[in-house]
Design an enzyme around this catalytic site. Structure first.
Site, PDB file in Angstrom:
ATOM      1  N   SER A  57       0.825  -1.213   0.000  1.00 54.61           N
ATOM      2  CA  SER A  57       0.000   0.000   0.000  1.00 54.61           C
ATOM      3  C   SER A  57       0.860   1.265   0.000  1.00 54.61           C
ATOM      4  N   GLY A  95      -5.245  12.352  -1.371  1.00 53.00           N
ATOM      5  CA  GLY A  95      -6.521  12.626  -0.707  1.00 53.00           C
ATOM      6  C   GLY A  95      -7.669  12.779  -1.679  1.00 53.00           C
ATOM      7  N   PRO A 139     -15.189  12.250   4.346  1.00 55.03           N
ATOM      8  CA  PRO A 139     -16.073  11.578   5.307  1.00 55.03           C
ATOM      9  C   PRO A 139     -17.435  11.214   4.692  1.00 55.03           C
ATOM     10  N   GLY A 188     -17.254   8.546  -0.378  1.00 55.85           N
ATOM     11  CA  GLY A 188     -16.272   7.482  -0.578  1.00 55.85           C
ATOM     12  C   GLY A 188     -16.336   6.959  -1.998  1.00 55.85           C
ATOM     13  N   LEU A 221      -5.998   6.164 -10.111  1.00 58.47           N
ATOM     14  CA  LEU A 221      -6.550   4.930  -9.534  1.00 58.47           C
ATOM     15  C   LEU A 221      -6.349   3.753 -10.480  1.00 58.47           C
ATOM     16  N   LEU A 270      -5.133 -24.568   8.774  1.00 58.40           N
ATOM     17  CA  LEU A 270      -4.210 -24.520   9.917  1.00 58.40           C
ATOM     18  C   LEU A 270      -4.916 -24.689  11.265  1.00 58.40           C
ATOM     19  N   GLU A 289      -9.542   1.686  -3.154  1.00 56.89           N
ATOM     20  CA  GLU A 289      -9.321   1.749  -4.616  1.00 56.89           C
ATOM     21  C   GLU A 289     -10.567   1.299  -5.371  1.00 56.89           C
ATOM     22  N   THR A 294     -14.643  -0.169  -4.164  1.00 60.20           N
ATOM     23  CA  THR A 294     -15.083  -1.392  -3.463  1.00 60.20           C
ATOM     24  C   THR A 294     -15.364  -2.498  -4.477  1.00 60.20           C
ATOM     25  N   HIS A 295     -15.523  -3.696  -3.926  1.00 63.05           N
ATOM     26  CA  HIS A 295     -15.847  -4.869  -4.739  1.00 63.05           C
ATOM     27  C   HIS A 295     -17.117  -4.608  -5.570  1.00 63.05           C
TER      28      HIS A 295
HETATM   29  P1  TGC Z   1     -17.968   9.308 -14.512  1.00 60.72           P
HETATM   30  O1  TGC Z   1     -19.045  10.298 -14.865  1.00 60.72           O
HETATM   31  O2  TGC Z   1     -18.085   7.905 -14.981  1.00 60.72           O
HETATM   32  O3  TGC Z   1     -16.558   9.859 -14.963  1.00 60.72           O
HETATM   33  C1  TGC Z   1     -16.146  11.184 -14.685  1.00 60.72           C
HETATM   34  C2  TGC Z   1     -15.096  11.565 -15.706  1.00 60.72           C
HETATM   35  O4  TGC Z   1     -13.952  10.714 -15.541  1.00 60.72           O
HETATM   36  C3  TGC Z   1     -13.739   9.951 -16.737  1.00 60.72           C
HETATM   37  N1  TGC Z   1     -13.312   8.621 -16.302  1.00 60.72           N
HETATM   38  C4  TGC Z   1     -12.058   8.224 -16.319  1.00 60.72           C
HETATM   39  N2  TGC Z   1     -10.949   8.827 -16.772  1.00 60.72           N
HETATM   40  C5  TGC Z   1      -9.791   8.167 -16.647  1.00 60.72           C
HETATM   41  N3  TGC Z   1      -9.705   6.952 -16.091  1.00 60.72           N
HETATM   42  C6  TGC Z   1     -10.804   6.305 -15.621  1.00 60.72           C
HETATM   43  N4  TGC Z   1     -10.709   5.117 -15.037  1.00 60.72           N
HETATM   44  C7  TGC Z   1     -12.061   6.945 -15.726  1.00 60.72           C
HETATM   45  N5  TGC Z   1     -13.325   6.634 -15.368  1.00 60.72           N
HETATM   46  C8  TGC Z   1     -14.087   7.674 -15.731  1.00 60.72           C
HETATM   47  C9  TGC Z   1     -15.054   9.952 -17.450  1.00 60.72           C
HETATM   48  O5  TGC Z   1     -14.887   9.754 -18.829  1.00 60.72           O
HETATM   49  C10 TGC Z   1     -15.555  11.351 -17.135  1.00 60.72           C
HETATM   50  O6  TGC Z   1     -14.857  12.270 -17.947  1.00 60.72           O
HETATM   51  P2  TGC Z   1     -15.560  13.626 -18.426  1.00 60.72           P
HETATM   52  O7  TGC Z   1     -14.522  14.255 -19.302  1.00 60.72           O
HETATM   53  O8  TGC Z   1     -16.807  13.187 -19.141  1.00 60.72           O
HETATM   54  O9  TGC Z   1     -15.859  14.409 -17.196  1.00 60.72           O
HETATM   55  O10 TGC Z   1     -17.807   9.351 -12.920  1.00 60.72           O
HETATM   56  P3  TGC Z   1     -18.797   8.943 -11.774  1.00 60.72           P
HETATM   57  O11 TGC Z   1     -18.906  10.101 -10.879  1.00 60.72           O
HETATM   58  O12 TGC Z   1     -20.069   8.349 -12.349  1.00 60.72           O
HETATM   59  O13 TGC Z   1     -17.989   7.813 -11.009  1.00 60.72           O
HETATM   60  C11 TGC Z   1     -17.565   6.660 -11.611  1.00 60.72           C
HETATM   61  C12 TGC Z   1     -16.982   5.696 -10.541  1.00 60.72           C
HETATM   62  C13 TGC Z   1     -18.055   5.240  -9.564  1.00 60.72           C
HETATM   63  C14 TGC Z   1     -16.461   4.517 -11.318  1.00 60.72           C
HETATM   64  C15 TGC Z   1     -15.851   6.402  -9.773  1.00 60.72           C
HETATM   65  O14 TGC Z   1     -16.337   7.449  -9.002  1.00 60.72           O
HETATM   66  C16 TGC Z   1     -15.127   5.437  -8.853  1.00 60.72           C
HETATM   67  O15 TGC Z   1     -14.246   4.730  -9.321  1.00 60.72           O
HETATM   68  N6  TGC Z   1     -15.467   5.421  -7.537  1.00 60.72           N
HETATM   69  C17 TGC Z   1     -14.683   4.665  -6.553  1.00 60.72           C
HETATM   70  C18 TGC Z   1     -13.858   5.639  -5.731  1.00 60.72           C
HETATM   71  C19 TGC Z   1     -12.500   5.099  -5.441  1.00 60.72           C
HETATM   72  O16 TGC Z   1     -12.017   4.139  -6.011  1.00 60.72           O
HETATM   73  N7  TGC Z   1     -11.814   5.733  -4.526  1.00 60.72           N
HETATM   74  C20 TGC Z   1     -10.468   5.362  -4.214  1.00 60.72           C
HETATM   75  C21 TGC Z   1      -9.816   6.381  -3.321  1.00 60.72           C
HETATM   76  S1  TGC Z   1      -8.052   6.243  -3.268  1.00 60.72           S
HETATM   77  C22 TGC Z   1      -7.756   4.855  -2.411  1.00 60.72           C
HETATM   78  O17 TGC Z   1      -8.597   4.117  -2.053  1.00 60.72           O
HETATM   79  C23 TGC Z   1      -6.333   4.605  -2.120  1.00 60.72           C
HETATM   80  S2  TGC Z   1      -6.032   3.217  -1.184  1.00 60.72           S
HETATM   81  C24 TGC Z   1      -4.376   3.323  -1.275  1.00 60.72           C
HETATM   82  C25 TGC Z   1      -3.618   2.173  -0.792  1.00 60.72           C
HETATM   83  O18 TGC Z   1      -3.311   2.184   0.426  1.00 60.72           O
HETATM   84  O19 TGC Z   1      -3.220   1.300  -1.616  1.00 60.72           O
HETATM   85  P1  FAD Z   2     -19.121   3.810   0.818  1.00 66.55           P
HETATM   86  O1  FAD Z   2     -18.893   4.471  -0.485  1.00 66.55           O
HETATM   87  O2  FAD Z   2     -19.933   4.530   1.839  1.00 66.55           O
HETATM   88  O3  FAD Z   2     -19.764   2.381   0.546  1.00 66.55           O
HETATM   89  C1  FAD Z   2     -20.411   1.626   1.569  1.00 66.55           C
HETATM   90  C2  FAD Z   2     -21.007   0.366   0.910  1.00 66.55           C
HETATM   91  O4  FAD Z   2     -21.967   0.762  -0.068  1.00 66.55           O
HETATM   92  C3  FAD Z   2     -19.965  -0.454   0.172  1.00 66.55           C
HETATM   93  O5  FAD Z   2     -20.247  -1.816   0.329  1.00 66.55           O
HETATM   94  C4  FAD Z   2     -20.153  -0.054  -1.291  1.00 66.55           C
HETATM   95  O6  FAD Z   2     -19.762  -1.067  -2.200  1.00 66.55           O
HETATM   96  C5  FAD Z   2     -21.654   0.174  -1.325  1.00 66.55           C
HETATM   97  N1  FAD Z   2     -22.048   1.094  -2.391  1.00 66.55           N
HETATM   98  C6  FAD Z   2     -21.647   2.373  -2.588  1.00 66.55           C
HETATM   99  N2  FAD Z   2     -22.179   2.882  -3.708  1.00 66.55           N
HETATM  100  C7  FAD Z   2     -22.947   1.914  -4.228  1.00 66.55           C
HETATM  101  C8  FAD Z   2     -23.759   1.799  -5.401  1.00 66.55           C
HETATM  102  N3  FAD Z   2     -23.886   2.813  -6.265  1.00 66.55           N
HETATM  103  N4  FAD Z   2     -24.433   0.650  -5.622  1.00 66.55           N
HETATM  104  C9  FAD Z   2     -24.294  -0.406  -4.774  1.00 66.55           C
HETATM  105  N5  FAD Z   2     -23.531  -0.362  -3.665  1.00 66.55           N
HETATM  106  C10 FAD Z   2     -22.871   0.764  -3.406  1.00 66.55           C
HETATM  107  N6  FAD Z   2      -8.959   6.921   0.056  1.00 66.55           N
HETATM  108  C11 FAD Z   2      -8.132   7.877  -0.448  1.00 66.55           C
HETATM  109  O7  FAD Z   2      -8.578   8.840  -1.071  1.00 66.55           O
HETATM  110  N7  FAD Z   2      -6.784   7.785  -0.263  1.00 66.55           N
HETATM  111  C12 FAD Z   2      -6.201   6.772   0.414  1.00 66.55           C
HETATM  112  O8  FAD Z   2      -4.978   6.725   0.534  1.00 66.55           O
HETATM  113  C13 FAD Z   2      -7.053   5.774   0.969  1.00 66.55           C
HETATM  114  N8  FAD Z   2      -6.512   4.777   1.734  1.00 66.55           N
HETATM  115  C14 FAD Z   2      -7.344   3.912   2.385  1.00 66.55           C
HETATM  116  C15 FAD Z   2      -6.807   2.991   3.286  1.00 66.55           C
HETATM  117  C16 FAD Z   2      -7.638   2.120   3.970  1.00 66.55           C
HETATM  118  C17 FAD Z   2      -7.073   1.188   4.976  1.00 66.55           C
HETATM  119  C18 FAD Z   2      -9.032   2.112   3.702  1.00 66.55           C
HETATM  120  C19 FAD Z   2      -9.931   1.130   4.396  1.00 66.55           C
HETATM  121  C20 FAD Z   2      -9.577   3.019   2.815  1.00 66.55           C
HETATM  122  C21 FAD Z   2      -8.740   3.945   2.156  1.00 66.55           C
HETATM  123  N9  FAD Z   2      -9.271   4.921   1.302  1.00 66.55           N
HETATM  124  C22 FAD Z   2      -8.450   5.882   0.765  1.00 66.55           C
HETATM  125  C23 FAD Z   2     -10.708   5.074   1.159  1.00 66.55           C
HETATM  126  C24 FAD Z   2     -11.356   4.067   0.216  1.00 66.55           C
HETATM  127  O9  FAD Z   2     -11.066   4.366  -1.110  1.00 66.55           O
HETATM  128  C25 FAD Z   2     -12.868   4.094   0.483  1.00 66.55           C
HETATM  129  O10 FAD Z   2     -13.062   3.480   1.734  1.00 66.55           O
HETATM  130  C26 FAD Z   2     -13.658   3.398  -0.606  1.00 66.55           C
HETATM  131  O11 FAD Z   2     -13.599   4.101  -1.821  1.00 66.55           O
HETATM  132  C27 FAD Z   2     -15.137   3.205  -0.204  1.00 66.55           C
HETATM  133  O12 FAD Z   2     -15.677   4.365   0.338  1.00 66.55           O
HETATM  134  P2  FAD Z   2     -16.470   4.298   1.741  1.00 66.55           P
HETATM  135  O13 FAD Z   2     -15.610   3.586   2.715  1.00 66.55           O
HETATM  136  O14 FAD Z   2     -16.897   5.684   2.061  1.00 66.55           O
HETATM  137  O15 FAD Z   2     -17.726   3.370   1.472  1.00 66.55           O
END
Ligand code: TGC
Ligand code: FAD
Length: 392
Positions: free
Chosen positions: A98, A137, A141, A144, A248, A347, A372, A374-375
């Site tokens: 990570s 970031g 809150p 997500g 991402l 185990l 990154e 959710t599932h």
């Molecule tokens: P949507 O309307 O689909 O897209 C908005 C704009 O983005 C473009 N786009 C992309 N561009 C590049 N790469 C991609 N993968 C792209 N996906 C979409 C899209 O074409 C559009 O462009 P434009 O020009 O039309 O504006 O967006 P949406 O709001 O409907 O959301 C789509 C969704 C749900 C897939 C997205 O919000 C999402 O992936 N949500 C999950 C959030 C997430 O993954 N958060 C992660 C936080 S970071 C983290 O967890 C780090 S953990 C670190 C560690 O310790 O390893």
């Molecule tokens: P929520 O979005 O509130 O989701 C709650 C539940 O609802 C989930 O089961 C989800 O699958 C479900 N759900 C949500 N939307 C839908 C839908 N449309 N339809 C059906 N089900 C849905 N973020 C960063 O920006 N940077 C980081 O470095 C980072 N590091 C992290 C490290 C750890 C240890 C953890 C646990 C998280 C980290 N995150 C980070 C945040 C992470 O990306 C979020 O936790 C994740 O994107 C999910 O957001 P949430 O926890 O708010 O859940």
């Protein structure tokens, strides 16, 4: 903890698909993990501390920004090497992978792709050497899975600064990071990336405690209270949600390999144990029920390896789609967590102790299956890709 005698499963001779350089990267990372991670990781997991002492070693093996060009301090490797490195690091612990994912894909990648030449020269070499550690970031809150609704925002104060307000939650590396790539909206509601530096007035990073998962990774908040960010710290070359989503994609790609590492470690541990543990006068590995679990594990690992390798080829060609990356992240994390659960059962009671790595991997993977994307979110991405309907 038991000595680390890990041997990599390669049921379909996948090594034949790798170049000499790939194998060198993988084997040297594996040796480094055996020497530097395995002996210390259980202690840090129990204490819920991040092993800061490994940062210089990670930089020495080229783990920080291994795909970033050498002229910016990176190792200039291809994406299969990056994947193999993530696999080996996560074989040690998901928390270590990570830290490297965040530094490479979520901090160095956006500066490299969206930053100015001045920003690249200022930050990338120091991030590659570990002199600077970064965090990313996006999550808030109240936002997500749906980051497009973020409320963290900045205003142009017309005096050479942007004034940043808001909060980010669940941020890996936040408590000790030197810089943060922060995604926030401007007055026109457009998302931009800003480089926020530790020490800027009004910027704080409290640690999030009480995690049962990813205990060797430090997680925290980013709080912005009228932080004055110099205008030169905005990433100028891309705006909109697509910018963080591109980052991402890179990190999710690495996780699709990393999860295989955790799964392989659990499988190998369970396989060895099943040959040694005698019950009812026979090794438990001679029992059909245990063989079913082990046979299914190696089948799933092999399929996941093939998926990751093919995705790596596509990524090297520049042809990997976001939806393909989502499928690989989702599948490979799921198989890893299922393997961890079955391996833990093989185990018996020993599986719940820190003598073995399985329970730690199992708890870690609960974060990996959530962050990154959710599932569920990755399934919906696949669903949208094949049907054309958005079901978010
Ligand atoms: P949507 O309307 O689909 O897209 C908005 C704009 O983005 C473009 N786009 C992309 N561009 C590049 N790469 C991609 N993968 C792209 N996906 C979409 C899209 O074409 C559009 O462009 P434009 O020009 O039309 O504006 O967006 P949406 O709001 O409907 O959301 C789509 C969704 C749900 C897939 C997205 O919000 C999402 O992936 N949500 C999950 C959030 C997430 O993954 N958060 C992660 C936080 S970071 C983290 O967890 C780090 S953990 C670190 C560690 O310790 O390893
Ligand atoms: P929520 O979005 O509130 O989701 C709650 C539940 O609802 C989930 O089961 C989800 O699958 C479900 N759900 C949500 N939307 C839908 C839908 N449309 N339809 C059906 N089900 C849905 N973020 C960063 O920006 N940077 C980081 O470095 C980072 N590091 C992290 C490290 C750890 C240890 C953890 C646990 C998280 C980290 N995150 C980070 C945040 C992470 O990306 C979020 O936790 C994740 O994107 C999910 O957001 P949430 O926890 O708010 O859940």
């Amino acid at each position: 903890m038991k000595p680390d005698n890990f041997v990599s499963p390669d049921y379909f001779s996948l090594d034949n698909l790798l170049s000499e350089e790939h194998k060198l990267v993988r084997d040297s990372t594996r040796s480094w993990v055996k020497k530097n991670i395995s002996p210390i990781i259980e202690k840090h997991a129990q204490a819920a501390t991040f092993p800061k002492e490994i940062l210089s070693g990670l930089s020495e093996i080229g783990a920080f920004g291994c795909f970033i060009p050498q002229k910016y301090g990176g190792a200039g490797m291809d994406y299969i090497s990056y994947g193999l490195m993530m696999q080996e690091l996560e074989r040690g612990d998901s928390g270590i992978r990570s830290t490297v994912s965040v530094q490479s894909s979520l901090v160095m990648f956006p500066i490299w792709k969206f930053g100015s030449e001045k920003q690249k020269k200022k930050y990338l070499p120091k991030l590659a050497s570990g002199e600077l550690i970064g965090c990313f970031g996006l999550t808030e809150p109240d936002h997500g899975s749906n980051p497009s609704k973020m409320t963290t925002s900045f205003k142009d104060d017309r005096k050479g600064f942007y004034t940043l307000n808001g909060a980010k939650l669940w941020i890996s590396n936040a408590p000790f990071a030197d810089i943060a790539i922060v995604w926030a909206k401007n007055e026109k509601n457009r998302i931009h990336g800003l480089i926020v530096e530790r020490g800027m007035k009004g910027f704080s990073t409290p640690e999030t405690k009480n995690k049962w998962s990813l205990r060797t990774s430090s997680t925290g908040e980013l709080i912005f209270n009228k932080v004055k960010v110099p205008k030169e710290n905005i990433l100028p070359r891309k705006s909109g949600l697509g910018a963080p989503l591109m980052c991402l994609d890179s990190a999710r790609y690495g996780i699709s390999w990393g999860a295989i590492g955790a799964g392989m470690d659990c499988y190998q541990t369970a396989l060895s144990y099943s040959k040694e543990r005698i019950q009812f006068d026979k090794a438990i590995g001679s029992k059909q029920l245990q063989q079913k679990k082990l046979a299914e594990m190696i089948t799933e690992i092999t399929k996941a390896q093939l998926l990751a390798w093919r995705l790596g080829v596509l990524k090297n060609e520049g042809n990997a789609t976001s939806a393909q990356i989502s499928m690989a992240k989702r599948n490979n994390v799921e198989i890893a967590i299922n393997i961890a659960r079955d391996a833990r059962q093989i185990l018996g009671a020993m599986g719940i102790t820190g003598e073995y790595s399985i329970m730690r991997h199992m708890m870690n993977l609960e974060s990996v299956i959530t962050y990154e994307g959710t599932h569920d979110i990755h399934l919906l991405i696949t669903g949208m890709d094949i049907t054309g309907f958005n079901a978010f």
